[in-house]
Design an enzyme around this catalytic site. Structure first.
Site, short mmCIF file in Angstrom:
data_model
loop_
_atom_site.label_atom_id
_atom_site.label_comp_id
_atom_site.label_asym_id
_atom_site.label_seq_id
_atom_site.Cartn_x
_atom_site.Cartn_y
_atom_site.Cartn_z
N GLY A 17 0.99 -0.97 0.06
CA GLY A 17 -0.06 -0.17 0.08
C GLY A 17 1.21 1.46 0.15
O GLY A 17 0.38 2.20 0.84
N ASP A 67 -2.93 -6.84 -5.41
CA ASP A 67 -4.14 -7.12 -4.68
C ASP A 67 -4.15 -7.47 -3.22
O ASP A 67 -3.71 -8.73 -3.84
CB ASP A 67 -4.99 -7.39 -4.97
CG ASP A 67 -6.32 -6.69 -4.38
OD1 ASP A 67 -6.28 -6.75 -3.47
OD2 ASP A 67 -7.59 -6.92 -5.25
N VAL A 68 -3.76 -7.23 -1.96
CA VAL A 68 -3.58 -8.18 -1.23
C VAL A 68 -4.79 -8.81 -0.59
O VAL A 68 -4.10 -9.59 0.54
CB VAL A 68 -2.76 -7.51 0.33
CG1 VAL A 68 -1.47 -6.67 -0.49
CG2 VAL A 68 -3.27 -6.10 0.87
N SER A 151 -2.99 1.03 14.87
CA SER A 151 -3.98 1.99 14.87
C SER A 151 -4.38 2.50 16.23
O SER A 151 -4.45 1.56 16.99
CB SER A 151 -4.46 1.45 13.84
OG SER A 151 -6.26 2.96 13.77
N SER A 153 -7.00 2.79 16.66
CA SER A 153 -7.79 1.84 17.37
C SER A 153 -8.23 0.71 17.87
O SER A 153 -8.88 0.19 18.35
CB SER A 153 -8.90 1.41 15.84
OG SER A 153 -7.98 0.99 15.15
N TYR A 164 -12.63 -2.25 11.17
CA TYR A 164 -10.93 -2.12 11.55
C TYR A 164 -10.64 -1.75 12.61
O TYR A 164 -9.77 -2.12 12.72
CB TYR A 164 -10.88 -0.09 11.06
CG TYR A 164 -9.86 0.25 10.84
CD1 TYR A 164 -9.77 0.89 9.85
CD2 TYR A 164 -9.44 1.06 12.62
CE1 TYR A 164 -8.52 1.07 9.14
CE2 TYR A 164 -8.06 2.53 11.35
CZ TYR A 164 -7.57 1.64 10.15
OH TYR A 164 -6.93 2.06 9.87
N LYS A 168 -6.99 -4.56 13.14
CA LYS A 168 -5.80 -3.47 13.79
C LYS A 168 -5.56 -4.64 15.38
O LYS A 168 -4.19 -4.42 15.67
CB LYS A 168 -6.13 -2.40 13.74
CG LYS A 168 -6.24 -1.20 12.37
CD LYS A 168 -4.78 -1.39 12.01
CE LYS A 168 -4.96 -0.92 10.72
NZ LYS A 168 -3.90 -1.59 9.74
#
Length: 261
Positions: A17, A67-68, A151, A153, A164, A168
């Protein structure tokens, strides 16, 4: 001349990315420190733009469209990276997407779309990196640094972004397991957990992005939201030999926001 303790000359890093945002920030920091770079991204044109910018630092750069969300694409991409560069010393699992949906409205399609990229994509990229680094160690060339983009988060709940946080949080746990399992090969695994960073993704809706950035600036002791450049020092350190005894950790880079709230 003073010694550059964080010189990455002779090392090769793969960053997923990496054609924009956080990923490009990671790649740029590594390139500035002398590391050759392999960048993965889904948009070929953006990949080439990023590669051109990184080559300005005098390092070798390979850009590959991967594309992972696809395990076969990851395996093939890693094989191409090894063919092009010969080795991977640093792997930064960064590729990710974001979306917002109330948890009570979460459906399988929206959940899987994010998990396929953010969690499974990182898991299988890290697996390929670990396989390579372990095999290299068994052949007498130990060492390697696996770095996960985490993150805030992981530590704090974010409404409408439970999926999300799930991804993470799982990756944060994975880092501990990989540190424990791969340490005997000299392979380290750590997480960099950014706070709110102003990127193409976080500013997909400019009005919302600016509002969040302003809120962060009002709460963070350093008085501003972050930029991708703020993460360069952390990734260079973790990729360097100066971090040879640093593994299983999560580095928070958020301008002090979490400490103040």
């Amino acid at each position: 001349m003073p010694e550059n303790l964080f010189d990455l000359s002779g090392k090769v890093a793969l960053v997923t990315g990496a054609n924009s945002g956080l990923g490009f920030g990671f790649a740029r920091g590594l390139a500035r420190a002398g590391s050759d770079i392999v960048i993965w991204g889904r948009r070929q044109e953006k990949n080439e733009e990023a590669a051109t910018a990184l080559r300005a630092y005098g390092v070798r750069v390979v850009a590959d469209t991967v594309d992972v969300a696809s395990e076969p694409a990851i395996v093939a991409g890693f094989s191409r990276a090894l063919e092009a560069m010969g080795r991977i010393d640093t792997l930064v699992a960064n590729a990710g997407i974001a979306s917002q949906v109330p948890f009570t409205e979460m459906d399988v399609a929206r959940y899987r779309q994010l998990i396929d990229v953010n969690l499974d994509g990182a898991v299988f990229t890290l697996r390929e990196g670990a396989r390579h680094m372990q095999a290299r160690a068994e052949a007498g060339d130990p060492g390697g640094s696996l770095i996960i983009c985490g993150s805030g988060s992981i530590f704090q709940g974010v409404p409408t972004m439970a999926h999300y946080g799930i991804a993470k949080g799982a990756l944060n746990a994975l880092a501990k397991a990989l540190a424990a399992e791969l340490g005997r090969f000299g392979v380290r695994c750590n997480v960099i957990a950014p706070g709110f960073i102003e990127t193409e993704m976080t500013f997909a809706d400019p009005e919302i992005g600016r509002r969040i950035a302003d809120i962060v600036a009002s709460k963070a002791p350093l008085g501003r939201a972050g930029t991708p450049g703020d993460l360069e020092g952390a990734v260079v350190y973790l990729a360097s030999d100066m971090a040879a005894y640093h593994t299983g950790d999560t580095l928070v880079v958020d301008g002090g926001k979490m400490s103040a709230n």
